[in-house]
Design a protein around this motif. Structure first.
Motif, PDB file in Angstrom:
ATOM      1  N   ILE A 119      85.777 -49.825  19.314  1.00  0.00           N
ATOM      2  CA  ILE A 119      85.742 -49.131  18.031  1.00  0.00           C
ATOM      3  C   ILE A 119      84.356 -48.516  17.848  1.00  0.00           C
ATOM      4  N   VAL A 120      84.306 -47.259  17.417  1.00  0.00           N
ATOM      5  CA  VAL A 120      83.024 -46.623  17.114  1.00  0.00           C
ATOM      6  C   VAL A 120      82.499 -47.232  15.817  1.00  0.00           C
ATOM      7  N   VAL A 121      81.327 -47.889  15.900  1.00  0.00           N
ATOM      8  CA  VAL A 121      80.744 -48.519  14.713  1.00  0.00           C
ATOM      9  C   VAL A 121      79.541 -47.753  14.181  1.00  0.00           C
ATOM     10  N   GLU A 122      78.996 -46.855  14.999  1.00  0.00           N
ATOM     11  CA  GLU A 122      77.880 -46.028  14.535  1.00  0.00           C
ATOM     12  C   GLU A 122      77.885 -44.719  15.297  1.00  0.00           C
ATOM     13  N   GLN A 127      77.610 -45.844  18.998  1.00  0.00           N
ATOM     14  CA  GLN A 127      77.682 -47.244  19.384  1.00  0.00           C
ATOM     15  C   GLN A 127      79.147 -47.654  19.315  1.00  0.00           C
ATOM     16  N   ILE A 128      79.636 -48.185  20.427  1.00  0.00           N
ATOM     17  CA  ILE A 128      81.017 -48.631  20.505  1.00  0.00           C
ATOM     18  C   ILE A 128      81.019 -50.146  20.661  1.00  0.00           C
ATOM     19  N   MET A 129      81.852 -50.828  19.866  1.00  0.00           N
ATOM     20  CA  MET A 129      81.939 -52.274  19.928  1.00  0.00           C
ATOM     21  C   MET A 129      83.282 -52.672  20.523  1.00  0.00           C
ATOM     22  N   MET A 182      86.254 -55.083  21.002  1.00  0.00           N
ATOM     23  CA  MET A 182      86.834 -56.049  20.069  1.00  0.00           C
ATOM     24  C   MET A 182      87.869 -56.975  20.707  1.00  0.00           C
ATOM     25  N   ASP A 237      94.617 -54.323  12.924  1.00  0.00           N
ATOM     26  CA  ASP A 237      93.258 -54.854  12.765  1.00  0.00           C
ATOM     27  C   ASP A 237      93.012 -56.065  13.650  1.00  0.00           C
ATOM     28  N   LYS A 243      86.068 -61.100  13.851  1.00  0.00           N
ATOM     29  CA  LYS A 243      85.118 -59.999  13.667  1.00  0.00           C
ATOM     30  C   LYS A 243      83.691 -60.483  13.940  1.00  0.00           C
TER      31      LYS A 243
END
Length: 117
Positions: free
Chosen positions: A8-11, A28-30, A32, A101, A105
């Protein structure tokens, strides 16, 4: 731009049309689907060799008091002791989805049960 990482792109650091050089960070990709869980263990209670590569069950509490468990493994045991004789243990756990979702997290508190048998 196509990422080699499923996440997920978080920034978003750069906007479309902005000038970038090779190697510049653009987002920034996280990841998950697999998350790291870290904690400290007391060296007077456990030796690192007892913990390394063991199975873990990570329990966390969700909204409205619901509990959820996640399975994983210890992937790193720090050989360096920290304050008060504790050493860092890092686990990786398989996350689960509820609808669209991810349930677990980053930043959530959790209890980690390590199977030392």
């Amino acid at each position: 731009v196509i990422s080699g990482l499923d996440g997920i792109v978080v920034e978003l650091v750069r906007e479309e049309g902005e000038w970038v050089r090779e190697g510049d960070t653009i987002m920034q990709i996280m990841r998950m689907d697999v998350l790291r869980v870290e904690g400290l263990l007391d060296s007077s209670q456990f030796d690192p060799s007892e913990i390394r590569d063991k199975s873990v069950n990570v329990k966390t509490q969700l909204a409205r008091g619901r509990d959820m468990s996640f399975q994983g493994n210890v992937v790193f045991v720090d050989p360096v002791l920290r304050a008060k004789g504790k050493f860092l243990v890092r686990c990786e756990v398989q996350n689960k989805k509820q609808g669209r979702d991810w349930i677990l997290k980053p930043g959530m508190e959790a209890e980690v049960l390590i199977d030392v048998r």
